[in-house]
Design a protein around this motif. Structure first.
Motif, short mmCIF file in Angstrom:
data_model
loop_
_atom_site.label_atom_id
_atom_site.label_comp_id
_atom_site.label_asym_id
_atom_site.label_seq_id
_atom_site.Cartn_x
_atom_site.Cartn_y
_atom_site.Cartn_z
N THR A 67 0.82 -1.21 0.00
CA THR A 67 0.00 0.00 0.00
C THR A 67 0.86 1.26 0.00
OG1 THR A 67 -1.72 -1.20 1.20
CG2 THR A 67 -1.83 1.21 1.23
N LYS A 68 1.88 1.27 0.83
CA LYS A 68 2.77 2.44 0.88
C LYS A 68 3.53 2.62 -0.42
CE LYS A 68 3.37 2.53 5.83
NZ LYS A 68 3.60 3.79 6.49
N THR A 69 3.88 1.53 -1.08
CA THR A 69 4.56 1.63 -2.36
C THR A 69 3.65 2.24 -3.42
OG1 THR A 69 5.90 -0.28 -1.79
CG2 THR A 69 5.84 0.34 -4.10
N ILE A 70 2.39 1.86 -3.39
CA ILE A 70 1.42 2.45 -4.32
C ILE A 70 1.30 3.95 -4.09
CG2 ILE A 70 -1.04 2.51 -4.90
CD1 ILE A 70 -1.03 -0.55 -4.38
N VAL A 71 1.22 4.36 -2.83
CA VAL A 71 1.14 5.79 -2.52
C VAL A 71 2.42 6.51 -2.93
CG1 VAL A 71 0.93 7.46 -0.64
CG2 VAL A 71 -0.53 5.44 -0.68
N LEU A 72 3.57 5.87 -2.72
CA LEU A 72 4.85 6.47 -3.11
C LEU A 72 4.94 6.66 -4.62
CD1 LEU A 72 7.63 7.42 -2.12
CD2 LEU A 72 8.42 5.07 -2.44
N ILE A 73 4.52 5.68 -5.38
CA ILE A 73 4.52 5.82 -6.84
C ILE A 73 3.57 6.93 -7.27
CG2 ILE A 73 4.02 4.65 -9.02
CD1 ILE A 73 4.90 2.04 -7.68
N ALA A 74 2.42 7.04 -6.60
CA ALA A 74 1.48 8.11 -6.93
C ALA A 74 2.09 9.48 -6.63
CB ALA A 74 0.18 7.93 -6.15
N LEU A 75 2.79 9.61 -5.51
CA LEU A 75 3.45 10.87 -5.19
C LEU A 75 4.52 11.22 -6.22
CD1 LEU A 75 3.94 10.88 -1.32
CD2 LEU A 75 2.70 12.53 -2.69
N ILE A 76 5.31 10.24 -6.61
CA ILE A 76 6.34 10.48 -7.61
C ILE A 76 5.71 10.86 -8.94
CG2 ILE A 76 8.16 9.34 -8.96
CD1 ILE A 76 8.85 7.81 -6.38
N SER A 77 4.59 10.23 -9.27
CA SER A 77 3.87 10.58 -10.50
C SER A 77 3.40 12.02 -10.46
CB SER A 77 2.68 9.64 -10.69
OG SER A 77 1.86 10.06 -11.73
N PHE A 78 2.93 12.44 -9.30
CA PHE A 78 2.47 13.82 -9.16
C PHE A 78 3.62 14.81 -9.20
CE2 PHE A 78 0.78 17.44 -6.71
CZ PHE A 78 -0.34 17.71 -7.49
N ILE A 79 4.75 14.45 -8.58
CA ILE A 79 5.92 15.34 -8.58
C ILE A 79 6.46 15.51 -10.00
CG2 ILE A 79 8.33 15.53 -7.85
CD1 ILE A 79 7.49 14.19 -5.22
N LEU A 80 6.57 14.41 -10.73
CA LEU A 80 7.13 14.45 -12.08
C LEU A 80 6.12 14.86 -13.14
CD1 LEU A 80 9.33 11.23 -12.00
CD2 LEU A 80 10.04 13.60 -11.65
N ASP A 81 4.85 14.94 -12.76
CA ASP A 81 3.76 15.28 -13.68
C ASP A 81 3.70 14.32 -14.87
OD1 ASP A 81 1.54 16.76 -14.36
OD2 ASP A 81 2.68 18.17 -15.61
N GLU A 82 3.80 13.05 -14.54
CA GLU A 82 3.72 11.98 -15.55
C GLU A 82 2.49 11.13 -15.25
OE1 GLU A 82 5.65 11.64 -18.13
OE2 GLU A 82 7.09 13.18 -17.58
N TYR B 10 1.60 8.28 -16.93
CA TYR B 10 1.71 6.85 -17.22
C TYR B 10 2.02 6.03 -15.97
CZ TYR B 10 6.76 7.69 -17.38
OH TYR B 10 8.04 8.04 -17.09
N PHE B 11 2.44 6.68 -14.89
CA PHE B 11 2.67 5.96 -13.64
C PHE B 11 1.36 5.44 -13.04
CE2 PHE B 11 6.79 8.37 -13.04
CZ PHE B 11 7.58 7.26 -13.22
N ILE B 12 0.25 6.02 -13.42
CA ILE B 12 -1.04 5.56 -12.91
C ILE B 12 -1.31 4.12 -13.37
CG2 ILE B 12 -3.52 6.04 -12.85
CD1 ILE B 12 -1.74 8.13 -11.43
N ASP B 13 -0.90 3.81 -14.60
CA ASP B 13 -1.03 2.43 -15.08
C ASP B 13 -0.15 1.49 -14.27
OD1 ASP B 13 -2.74 3.33 -17.07
OD2 ASP B 13 -1.09 3.63 -18.51
N VAL B 14 1.03 1.95 -13.93
CA VAL B 14 1.94 1.15 -13.11
C VAL B 14 1.32 0.91 -11.73
CG1 VAL B 14 4.23 1.13 -12.01
CG2 VAL B 14 3.96 2.00 -14.35
N ILE B 15 0.69 1.93 -11.19
CA ILE B 15 0.04 1.79 -9.88
C ILE B 15 -1.07 0.74 -9.93
CG2 ILE B 15 -1.43 3.00 -8.21
CD1 ILE B 15 0.12 5.55 -8.90
N LEU B 16 -1.87 0.77 -10.96
CA LEU B 16 -2.97 -0.20 -11.07
C LEU B 16 -2.44 -1.63 -11.18
CD1 LEU B 16 -5.38 1.73 -13.45
CD2 LEU B 16 -5.70 1.26 -11.02
N VAL B 17 -1.42 -1.82 -11.99
CA VAL B 17 -0.84 -3.16 -12.14
C VAL B 17 -0.21 -3.61 -10.83
CG1 VAL B 17 0.96 -4.48 -13.33
CG2 VAL B 17 -0.52 -2.95 -14.63
#
Length: 87
Positions: A41-56, A58-65
């Motif tokens: 769960t924390k890894t999913i939130v971390l990837i979402a934060l990084i996605s928001f910081i980088l404004d990318e 495509y990380f949302i697909d990575v989060i879902l998988v």
């Protein structure tokens, strides 16, 4: 704003490392299973934060998988714990 998100990402990374310690030393198998779920769960939130910081986006697909893989792994581990005797 980016500094706050960066600090939050670092804090999440530290708590993930602490959960890894709990997963490796947990006195019961159930404790280890919960620690693995928290790490996922924390890894999913971390990837979402990084996605928001980088404004990318495509990380949302990575989060879902990753969420699907984490859920399937949790089911597999719980089944393994149940077959082993629940302790």
């Amino acid at each position: 704003m980016d500094t706050i998100l960066t600090i939050a990402s670092i804090a999440l990374s530290v708590t993930i490392i602490l959960c890894m310690a709990r997963a490796s030393k947990g006195p019961l198998a159930v404790d280890r299973l919960i620690a693995v779920n928290v790490i996922g769960t924390k890894t999913i939130v971390l990837i979402a934060l990084i996605s928001f910081i980088l404004d990318e986006t495509y990380f949302i697909d990575v989060i879902l998988v990753y969420a699907m893989i984490s859920f399937i792994a949790s089911l597999g581990l719980s089944e393994l714990i149940q077959k082993a005797g629940g302790d």
